[in-house]
Design an enzyme around this catalytic site. Structure first.
Site, short mmCIF file in Angstrom:
data_model
loop_
_atom_site.label_atom_id
_atom_site.label_comp_id
_atom_site.label_asym_id
_atom_site.label_seq_id
_atom_site.Cartn_x
_atom_site.Cartn_y
_atom_site.Cartn_z
N HIS A 164 0.83 -1.21 0.00
CA HIS A 164 0.00 0.00 0.00
C HIS A 164 0.87 1.27 0.00
O HIS A 164 0.72 2.14 -0.86
CB HIS A 164 -0.90 -0.03 1.24
CG HIS A 164 -1.83 1.14 1.36
ND1 HIS A 164 -3.13 1.11 0.94
CD2 HIS A 164 -1.64 2.40 1.87
CE1 HIS A 164 -3.70 2.28 1.17
NE2 HIS A 164 -2.82 3.09 1.75
N GLU A 165 1.81 1.33 0.93
CA GLU A 165 2.65 2.52 1.03
C GLU A 165 3.56 2.65 -0.19
O GLU A 165 3.85 3.76 -0.64
CB GLU A 165 3.47 2.52 2.32
CG GLU A 165 2.64 2.50 3.62
CD GLU A 165 1.59 3.60 3.73
OE1 GLU A 165 1.75 4.66 3.09
OE2 GLU A 165 0.58 3.38 4.44
N HIS B 243 1.63 4.44 -2.80
CA HIS B 243 1.67 5.90 -2.57
C HIS B 243 3.01 6.47 -3.04
O HIS B 243 3.08 7.50 -3.70
CB HIS B 243 1.54 6.20 -1.07
CG HIS B 243 0.13 6.18 -0.55
ND1 HIS B 243 -0.88 6.93 -1.07
CD2 HIS B 243 -0.43 5.49 0.49
CE1 HIS B 243 -2.01 6.73 -0.38
NE2 HIS B 243 -1.76 5.85 0.57
N GLU C 210 -4.75 7.78 -2.92
CA GLU C 210 -5.24 6.50 -2.41
C GLU C 210 -5.55 5.53 -3.56
O GLU C 210 -5.45 4.31 -3.40
CB GLU C 210 -6.47 6.74 -1.53
CG GLU C 210 -6.89 5.56 -0.67
CD GLU C 210 -5.94 5.25 0.48
OE1 GLU C 210 -4.93 5.97 0.69
OE2 GLU C 210 -6.20 4.25 1.17
ZN ZN Z 1 -3.22 5.19 1.92
#
Ligand code: ZN
Length: 520
Positions: free
Chosen positions: A277-278, A281, A307
């Site tokens: 997830h990171e 980003h 996101e």
């Molecule tokens: Zn996030």
């Protein structure tokens, strides 16, 4: 001279003025990024005895940045530049003026004394929230939350809005979005999600998540997460992975974008999917065009778009069957004792188990957005005065019962779980779901553009997908507003349809429940 306070001579041409404006922005950008380094260090490495000194340094930098961002010189420059430019034109310069105007207006519309009051109230609210959450005692937080509602309403008044104060607040995080748009896509998503959750609960096959709840040594977890993030294209030459209690990604320029994660020895998911997830980003920030370095266009354009990138890599790639056909043998090699006898299909089911729960950040793909909707509806009710802060815990629990069929045993696991309201952020939550919706729209567009995309993922080839995202999303920074960026990339406006179709297809197959999700 490039610093503020210069007086222009009548000879200055718009070109000179633009040069001055850009030089001013470059300095602000340096200060903002230096502030990010200090914050990162505060979260990752700061020795406990240094907290007060670091707090002082950060406060000073904030003040300097605010002074620069509200320098009346910027307003003067804009007044010279805007009339000589078609600000709606499809050029970098027009976009730069649009973003500069937006940032300047936002910063200058709030009176100094209001900013100070809000800052002080936030820091008091945050420490009260920490205490209230630790003891699950809402009454400690209640007066602070009342203050936050009041200050958010004042902030909305200062910023200005046409139909709803929430518009002004939400726009801080998702430029161009609105309460009405959020209501519309949320309604569509809720009408599809509620029956899907119900069908899974009533008729779905049993799915066990036991395979991911075993003992997984941290070094193995870290090595595997790093390997996957690097395979996706997160560039460790321009980034690094560290440990924190609350994972995050932070950018000090596109040349240094760092991520953090946390390890649970008895649970594989937090570090693995948290890192993916990171990294999603961070790859966005690493991909912004160097042409926008140190300028108002060199930032990610919205939290929703941000996101969409993290969720795309975490879920559409990282929780897909195709990806694990390639990755699972490697994970089994890392954890042969734990997973050697677990089949790919059982592992895939385990990482995709749907279970209505109390905590948003731990929710699966299907139920996640229901958590966001609860918060959105309650925020609106608080701001409209339809709900008193003292009634929040009860209203929260009633909504959880209605949407998810679960009721928190206490407020720590209920309305006290998220930090956002304690730091004065109202209007933020919807961006999580907007990101989910856009992640599928973007992924579908990438698949349409690259017919081999799915087989590429099954073979561990991610350059095609990353390249498409670079070209259609990342490199543009803040050049296009979110809605325009989405339209250019996908040909469509924000649309919950593809996301609803994705959830139904994936989870009805996994749970063996027929139907199209329509609640008749
Ligand atoms: Zn996030």
């Amino acid at each position: 001279m490039t610093t503020s306070g210069d007086t222009r001579t009548p000879k200055d041409t718009p070109k000179d003025v633009l040069t001055e404006l850009k030089a001013h922005q470059a300095v602000v950008s340096d200060l903002v990024q230096a502030q990010a380094v200090l914050s990162w260090d505060e979260n990752v490495y700061l020795p406990p005895g240094a907290a007060a000194a670091r707090g002082q340094q950060l406060a000073t930098l904030s003040k300097v940045i605010h002074e620069r961002a509200t320098d009346p010189q910027i307003g003067d420059w804009l007044e010279v530049l805007e009339p000589s430019n078609d600000t709606k034109a499809d050029t970098d310069e027009a976009a730069l003026l649009r973003e500069t105007r937006r940032g300047y207006d936002q910063a200058t519309k709030l009176p100094e004394d209001f900013v100070e009051t809000f800052t002080r109230a936030r820091s008091a609210a945050q420490s009260a929230w920490v205490g209230a959450r630790a003891t699950s005692d809402f009454s400690q937080f209640e007066p602070h939350l009342e203050k936050m509602v009041e200050l958010n309403l004042r902030q909305a008044d200062y910023l200005g809005f046409e139909s709803h104060p929430y518009d002004a607040l939400h726009d801080l995080y998702e430029p161009g979005s609105s309460t009405e748009k959020v209501r519309a896509v949320f309604a569509e998503l809720r009408d599809a999600t509620v029956p899907l959750v119900r069908d899974i609960a009533e008729r779905g096959r049993n799915v066990s998540d036991a395979p991911v709840h075993q003992t997984f040594p941290e070094d193995g977890q870290e090595a595997f997460a790093v390997k996957m993030a690097a395979a996706f294209g997160y560039d460790f030459e321009h980034g690094r992975l560290d440990r924190t209690v609350h994972p995050f990604a932070t950018s000090f320029s596109k040349y240094d974008v760092r991520i953090t994660t946390r390890y649970e020895p008895g649970f594989l998911n937090p570090a693995l999917f948290g890192t993916l997830h990171e990294a999603g980003h961070a790859m966005y920030e690493q991909g912004i065009s160097s042409a926008y370095d140190r300028s108002a266009l060199g930032y990610a354009v919205s939290l929703g778009i941000h996101e969409s990138q993290s969720r795309l890599w975490e879920n559409l790639v990282g929780r897909s069957h195709g990806f694990w056909r390639w990755a699972y043998p490697q994970l089994q090699e890392t954890f042969s004792e734990q997973l050697g006898e677990v089949s790919l299909d059982d592992f895939y089911a385990a990482i995709n188990k749907v279970e209505p729960s109390l905590i948003r950040v731990e929710a699966d793909e299907v139920t996640y957005n229901l958590h966001v909707m609860v918060r959105f509806e309650l925020e609106l009710a608080l701001l409209e005065g339809a709900l008193k802060v003292s009634e929040l815990p009860e209203a929260w629990n009633a909504k959880y019962k209605e949407y998810l069929g679960v009721v928190p045993p206490n407020d720590a696991e209920g309305c006290l779980q998220d930090i956002h309201w304690s730091i004065g952020m109202m209007g933020y939550f919807p961006t999580y779901t907007l990101g989910n919706i856009m992640s599928v729209q973007l992924f579908e567009a990438a698949k349409a553009a690259q017919p081999t995309l799915e087989t590429d993922l099954e073979q561990g080839r991610f350059e095609g997908l990353l390249g498409w995202l670079r070209e259609n999303v990342h490199e543009h920074g803040s050049r296009y507003q979110p809605a325009e960026l989405l339209k250019r990339a996908t040909g469509s406006d924000l649309d919950a349809g593809p996301y609803v179709a994705y959830l139904n297809k994936k989870f009805r197959a996994l749970y063996g429940v027929e139907g199209d999700g329509a609640d008749k």
